[in-house]
Design an enzyme around this catalytic site. Structure first.
Site, PDB file in Angstrom:
ATOM      1  N   ARG A  12       0.834  -1.217   0.000  1.00 24.03           N
ATOM      2  CA  ARG A  12       0.000   0.000   0.000  1.00 24.03           C
ATOM      3  C   ARG A  12       0.863   1.260   0.000  1.00 24.03           C
ATOM      4  NH1 ARG A  12      -1.053   1.473   5.554  1.00 24.03           N
ATOM      5  NH2 ARG A  12      -0.051   0.004   6.965  1.00 24.03           N
ATOM      6  N   GLY A  13       0.178   2.381  -0.145  1.00 21.86           N
ATOM      7  CA  GLY A  13       0.820   3.682  -0.004  1.00 21.86           C
ATOM      8  C   GLY A  13       1.925   3.950  -1.018  1.00 21.86           C
ATOM      9  N   ILE A  14       2.951   4.624  -0.531  1.00 13.22           N
ATOM     10  CA  ILE A  14       4.063   5.038  -1.391  1.00 13.22           C
ATOM     11  C   ILE A  14       4.791   3.819  -1.965  1.00 13.22           C
ATOM     12  CG2 ILE A  14       6.330   6.187  -1.337  1.00 13.22           C
ATOM     13  CD1 ILE A  14       5.104   8.177   0.727  1.00 13.22           C
ATOM     14  N   ARG A  34       4.171  -7.524   4.824  1.00 11.73           N
ATOM     15  CA  ARG A  34       3.577  -8.276   5.940  1.00 11.73           C
ATOM     16  C   ARG A  34       2.239  -8.904   5.585  1.00 11.73           C
ATOM     17  NH1 ARG A  34       4.126  -4.410  11.118  1.00 11.73           N
ATOM     18  NH2 ARG A  34       2.863  -3.071   9.766  1.00 11.73           N
ATOM     19  N   ASP A  48       8.694  -9.511   8.458  1.00 10.46           N
ATOM     20  CA  ASP A  48       8.651  -8.254   9.200  1.00 10.46           C
ATOM     21  C   ASP A  48      10.092  -7.743   9.225  1.00 10.46           C
ATOM     22  OD1 ASP A  48       8.673  -6.409  11.500  1.00 10.46           O
ATOM     23  OD2 ASP A  48       6.625  -7.142  11.778  1.00 10.46           O
ATOM     24  N   GLY A  77       7.805   1.810   6.754  1.00 13.15           N
ATOM     25  CA  GLY A  77       8.011   2.698   7.899  1.00 13.15           C
ATOM     26  C   GLY A  77       6.727   2.868   8.686  1.00 13.15           C
ATOM     27  N   TYR A 140      10.022   9.606  15.195  1.00 15.00           N
ATOM     28  CA  TYR A 140       9.975   9.449  13.733  1.00 15.00           C
ATOM     29  C   TYR A 140      11.046  10.315  13.043  1.00 15.00           C
ATOM     30  CZ  TYR A 140       7.788   9.514   9.050  1.00 15.00           C
ATOM     31  OH  TYR A 140       7.535   9.405   7.702  1.00 15.00           O
ATOM     32  N   LYS A 144      14.271   9.121  10.734  1.00 12.41           N
ATOM     33  CA  LYS A 144      14.392   9.506   9.320  1.00 12.41           C
ATOM     34  C   LYS A 144      15.665  10.313   9.046  1.00 12.41           C
ATOM     35  CE  LYS A 144      10.666   7.611   7.622  1.00 12.41           C
ATOM     36  NZ  LYS A 144      10.774   6.512   6.647  1.00 12.41           N
TER      37      LYS A 144
HETATM   38  P1  NDP Z   1       1.691   3.476   4.928  1.00 10.39           P
HETATM   39  O1  NDP Z   1       1.402   3.449   6.383  1.00 10.39           O
HETATM   40  O2  NDP Z   1       0.582   3.654   3.949  1.00 10.39           O
HETATM   41  O3  NDP Z   1       2.537   2.166   4.495  1.00 10.39           O
HETATM   42  C1  NDP Z   1       3.634   1.750   5.255  1.00 10.39           C
HETATM   43  C2  NDP Z   1       4.177   0.485   4.654  1.00 10.39           C
HETATM   44  O4  NDP Z   1       5.255   0.012   5.468  1.00 10.39           O
HETATM   45  C3  NDP Z   1       3.133  -0.613   4.607  1.00 10.39           C
HETATM   46  O5  NDP Z   1       3.303  -1.353   3.422  1.00 10.39           O
HETATM   47  C4  NDP Z   1       3.501  -1.439   5.830  1.00 10.39           C
HETATM   48  O6  NDP Z   1       3.085  -2.781   5.772  1.00 10.39           O
HETATM   49  C5  NDP Z   1       5.015  -1.356   5.790  1.00 10.39           C
HETATM   50  N1  NDP Z   1       5.579  -1.723   7.083  1.00 10.39           N
HETATM   51  C6  NDP Z   1       5.444  -1.055   8.254  1.00 10.39           C
HETATM   52  N2  NDP Z   1       6.086  -1.706   9.224  1.00 10.39           N
HETATM   53  C7  NDP Z   1       6.654  -2.812   8.659  1.00 10.39           C
HETATM   54  C8  NDP Z   1       7.435  -3.868   9.159  1.00 10.39           C
HETATM   55  N3  NDP Z   1       7.793  -3.936  10.452  1.00 10.39           N
HETATM   56  N4  NDP Z   1       7.854  -4.837   8.296  1.00 10.39           N
HETATM   57  C9  NDP Z   1       7.505  -4.789   6.999  1.00 10.39           C
HETATM   58  N5  NDP Z   1       6.754  -3.796   6.466  1.00 10.39           N
HETATM   59  C10 NDP Z   1       6.330  -2.829   7.302  1.00 10.39           C
HETATM   60  O7  NDP Z   1       2.758   4.629   4.773  1.00 10.39           O
HETATM   61  P2  NDP Z   1       3.217   5.500   3.523  1.00 10.39           P
HETATM   62  O8  NDP Z   1       3.034   4.778   2.253  1.00 10.39           O
HETATM   63  O9  NDP Z   1       2.646   6.843   3.703  1.00 10.39           O
HETATM   64  O10 NDP Z   1       4.768   5.614   3.865  1.00 10.39           O
HETATM   65  C11 NDP Z   1       5.771   4.881   3.209  1.00 10.39           C
HETATM   66  C12 NDP Z   1       7.121   5.446   3.605  1.00 10.39           C
HETATM   67  O11 NDP Z   1       7.164   6.831   3.270  1.00 10.39           O
HETATM   68  C13 NDP Z   1       7.383   5.366   5.109  1.00 10.39           C
HETATM   69  O12 NDP Z   1       8.757   5.095   5.338  1.00 10.39           O
HETATM   70  C14 NDP Z   1       7.035   6.756   5.590  1.00 10.39           C
HETATM   71  O13 NDP Z   1       7.700   7.084   6.769  1.00 10.39           O
HETATM   72  C15 NDP Z   1       7.502   7.590   4.401  1.00 10.39           C
HETATM   73  N6  NDP Z   1       6.897   8.902   4.312  1.00 10.39           N
HETATM   74  C16 NDP Z   1       5.535   9.075   4.168  1.00 10.39           C
HETATM   75  C17 NDP Z   1       5.020  10.345   4.068  1.00 10.39           C
HETATM   76  C18 NDP Z   1       3.562  10.609   3.893  1.00 10.39           C
HETATM   77  O14 NDP Z   1       3.179  11.786   3.921  1.00 10.39           O
HETATM   78  N7  NDP Z   1       2.730   9.623   3.672  1.00 10.39           N
HETATM   79  C19 NDP Z   1       5.883  11.531   4.135  1.00 10.39           C
HETATM   80  C20 NDP Z   1       7.278  11.244   4.268  1.00 10.39           C
HETATM   81  C21 NDP Z   1       7.749   9.970   4.358  1.00 10.39           C
HETATM   82  P3  NDP Z   1       1.658  -3.236   6.363  1.00 10.39           P
HETATM   83  O15 NDP Z   1       0.687  -2.996   5.254  1.00 10.39           O
HETATM   84  O16 NDP Z   1       1.861  -4.664   6.699  1.00 10.39           O
HETATM   85  O17 NDP Z   1       1.395  -2.399   7.577  1.00 10.39           O
END
Ligand code: NDP
Length: 234
Positions: A12-14, A34, A48, A77, A140, A144
């Site tokens: 998901r996400g980025i 995960r 993880d 993250g 956080y 970072k």
């Molecule tokens: P999301 O919360 O949408 O996604 C986070 C992702 O990290 C998920 O795929 C999650 O998996 C995975 N993850 C978290 N913990 C673990 C773990 N222990 N082991 C394996 N996978 C893990 O966040 P974003 O997409 O917004 O963020 C992605 C990155 O970008 C992060 O590093 C965040 O800090 C950084 N970021 C985001 C910003 C924003 O505005 N959104 C701004 C600046 C940086 P699962 O689905 O299993 O939880």
């Protein structure tokens, strides 16, 4: 042969947008994740990133299928926000264990493969908050900002082997992570961003594709802001 690109947290996400963008480039894309649905064309190994043995096993599994990892995007993250005086040791340690030590675990294993290939692109997903700070995010932002030191030390250690390491510092991007913010907070943040809007995941993905490209071989130890002008890389 296509390049093997591993993106952590691509469900998901980025991370998802980054994985999709590399697939569109014609690369072979895998993820350590995960759980959840993955984008089309992305192979997953469940692990993880707080578990060293699981990370190493996931790399082994994915490399057995697709060859050595040539590009690592360390994206996974978490946040555990709270004001400093109320932040528990656990809130601090959990964020460091995923965002910093988890990234380290992936980078260490990836460099092992990249050294053999004499080629590598390491892209760490940092944050504007790691450079500017943010109230409620002492854990956080510490995790970072440390990625900048990591990318620069990796550059000095293995830069002569065709390996680069850079940090992308996204600003506020529309994902589940920022969906937790209230409407008032979003409006307040938007007013301070020169672009006057949050970013899209695809805008971060475009930067990752560039830093992960063969063409970016002379860019290393850099911080590339993708933040609508909020932090400007300082
Ligand atoms: P999301 O919360 O949408 O996604 C986070 C992702 O990290 C998920 O795929 C999650 O998996 C995975 N993850 C978290 N913990 C673990 C773990 N222990 N082991 C394996 N996978 C893990 O966040 P974003 O997409 O917004 O963020 C992605 C990155 O970008 C992060 O590093 C965040 O800090 C950084 N970021 C985001 C910003 C924003 O505005 N959104 C701004 C600046 C940086 P699962 O689905 O299993 O939880």
């Amino acid at each position: 042969m296509t390049r093997h690109v591993l993106v952590t947290g691509a469900a998901r996400g980025i991370g998802r947008a980054i994985a999709e963008a590399f697939v569109a480039e014609g690369d072979t894309v895998s993820t350590i994740y995960r759980g959840g649905d993955l984008p089309e064309g992305v192979t997953g190994a469940v692990a993880d990133i707080t578990d060293t043995a699981a990370v190493n096993a996931a790399f082994d599994e994915l490399e057995a299928q697709h060859g050595r990892v040539r590009v690592l995007v360390a994206n996974a993250g978490i946040t555990r926000d709270g004001l400093l005086m109320r932040m528990t040791d656990e809130d601090f340690a959990d964020v460091i264990d995923v965002n910093l030590t988890g990234t380290f675990r992936c980078v260490r294993r990836a460099v092992n493969s990249m050294m053999r290939e004499r080629f590598g692109r390491i892209v760490l997903i940092g944050s504007v908050v790691g450079l500017m700070g943010n109230p409620g995010q002492v854990n956080y932002s510490s995790s970072k900002s440390a990625l900048v030191g990591m990318a620069r030390s990796v550059t000095r250690e293995v830069g002569s082997r065709g390996i680069t390491a850079n940090v992308i510092a996204p600003g506020f991007i529309t994902t589940d992570m920022t969906a937790e913010l209230g409407e008032d907070v979003v409006k307040q943040y938007e007013s301070t961003i020169p672009a006057k809007r949050f970013g899209a995941t695809a805008e971060v993905a475009a930067a990752a594709v560039y830093l992960g490209s063969d063409a970016a071989g002379y860019v290393s130890g850099a911080v590339l802001p993708v933040d609508g002008g909020l932090g400007m890389g300082h």
